[in-house]
Design an enzyme around this catalytic site. Structure first.
Site, PDB file in Angstrom:
ATOM      1  N   HIS A   2       6.823  -8.224  43.346  1.00 35.36           N
ATOM      2  CA  HIS A   2       6.761  -8.870  44.651  1.00 35.36           C
ATOM      3  C   HIS A   2       7.943  -9.809  44.781  1.00 35.36           C
ATOM      4  O   HIS A   2       8.371 -10.418  43.804  1.00 35.36           O
ATOM      5  CB  HIS A   2       5.465  -9.668  44.794  1.00 35.36           C
ATOM      6  CG  HIS A   2       4.257  -8.814  44.693  1.00 35.36           C
ATOM      7  ND1 HIS A   2       3.824  -8.023  45.725  1.00 35.36           N
ATOM      8  CD2 HIS A   2       3.405  -8.587  43.671  1.00 35.36           C
ATOM      9  CE1 HIS A   2       2.757  -7.361  45.344  1.00 35.36           C
ATOM     10  NE2 HIS A   2       2.479  -7.683  44.096  1.00 35.36           N
ATOM     11  N   TYR A 118       7.495 -14.636  34.098  1.00 34.20           N
ATOM     12  CA  TYR A 118       8.506 -14.156  35.047  1.00 34.20           C
ATOM     13  C   TYR A 118       8.301 -14.707  36.449  1.00 34.20           C
ATOM     14  O   TYR A 118       9.005 -14.326  37.374  1.00 34.20           O
ATOM     15  CB  TYR A 118       8.492 -12.624  35.085  1.00 34.20           C
ATOM     16  CG  TYR A 118       8.490 -12.039  33.701  1.00 34.20           C
ATOM     17  CD1 TYR A 118       9.627 -12.093  32.910  1.00 34.20           C
ATOM     18  CD2 TYR A 118       7.336 -11.482  33.166  1.00 34.20           C
ATOM     19  CE1 TYR A 118       9.624 -11.583  31.614  1.00 34.20           C
ATOM     20  CE2 TYR A 118       7.325 -10.968  31.879  1.00 34.20           C
ATOM     21  CZ  TYR A 118       8.472 -11.029  31.115  1.00 34.20           C
ATOM     22  OH  TYR A 118       8.456 -10.533  29.838  1.00 34.20           O
TER      23      TYR A 118
END
Length: 147
Positions: A2, A118
């Protein structure tokens, strides 16, 4: 994966950007895989990338096993399509950021957004934009094709 991007006003070509990211990532996977197998990139044939997709576990395609389009050089890394959404206002932006942060929790990869190494949540905590105690339990909203 995303992402929330701000694209240049004179170049809103979202699809080409995702295509470039996917191509570079797939190439990197091939090169890393070749190097790990004792091959020299550019001199040995690249190892095959995954050639089968798993059975879809949820959603409207649950139970189906999608095939790959070999003529399009597809490999089992990326889904075929993406969802593009234009952010309407600050509240919409905040909701979509929370969605990105909580997605690894939703899919059972971690128990809290801060556990995902991340995530941009680390940057936003460092900048003071969000409390480090942000919890995936506070996530609300409808996103994706449902919205």
């Amino acid at each position: 994966m995303h992402a929330i991007w701000t694209l240049p006003e004179d170049d809103p070509n979202y699809s080409d950007r995702w295509g470039a990211i996917k191509a570079r990532f797939s190439k990197h996977v091939r090169l890393k895989s070749a190097a790990g197998a004792g091959r020299r990139p550019g001199f040995s044939p690249a190892p095959a990338l995954p050639n089968e997709l798993p059975v879809v576990q949820s959603g409207r395609y649950a139970g189906l096993k999608p095939g790959l389009r070999k003529d399009k050089r597809e490999c089992a890394i990326w889904q075929r399509r993406f969802w593009e959404h234009h952010i309407r206002d600050e509240a919409d932006y905040a909701a979509h950021m929370r969605y990105c942060w909580t997605n690894p929790v939703k899919h059972g990869l971690v128990s809290q957004p801060m556990d995902w190494p991340y995530s941009s949540i680390h940057r936003d905590v460092r900048l003071g934009h969000v409390d480090a105690a942000f919890s995936a339990n506070s996530f609300e909203g409808q996103f994706g094709e449902i919205a």
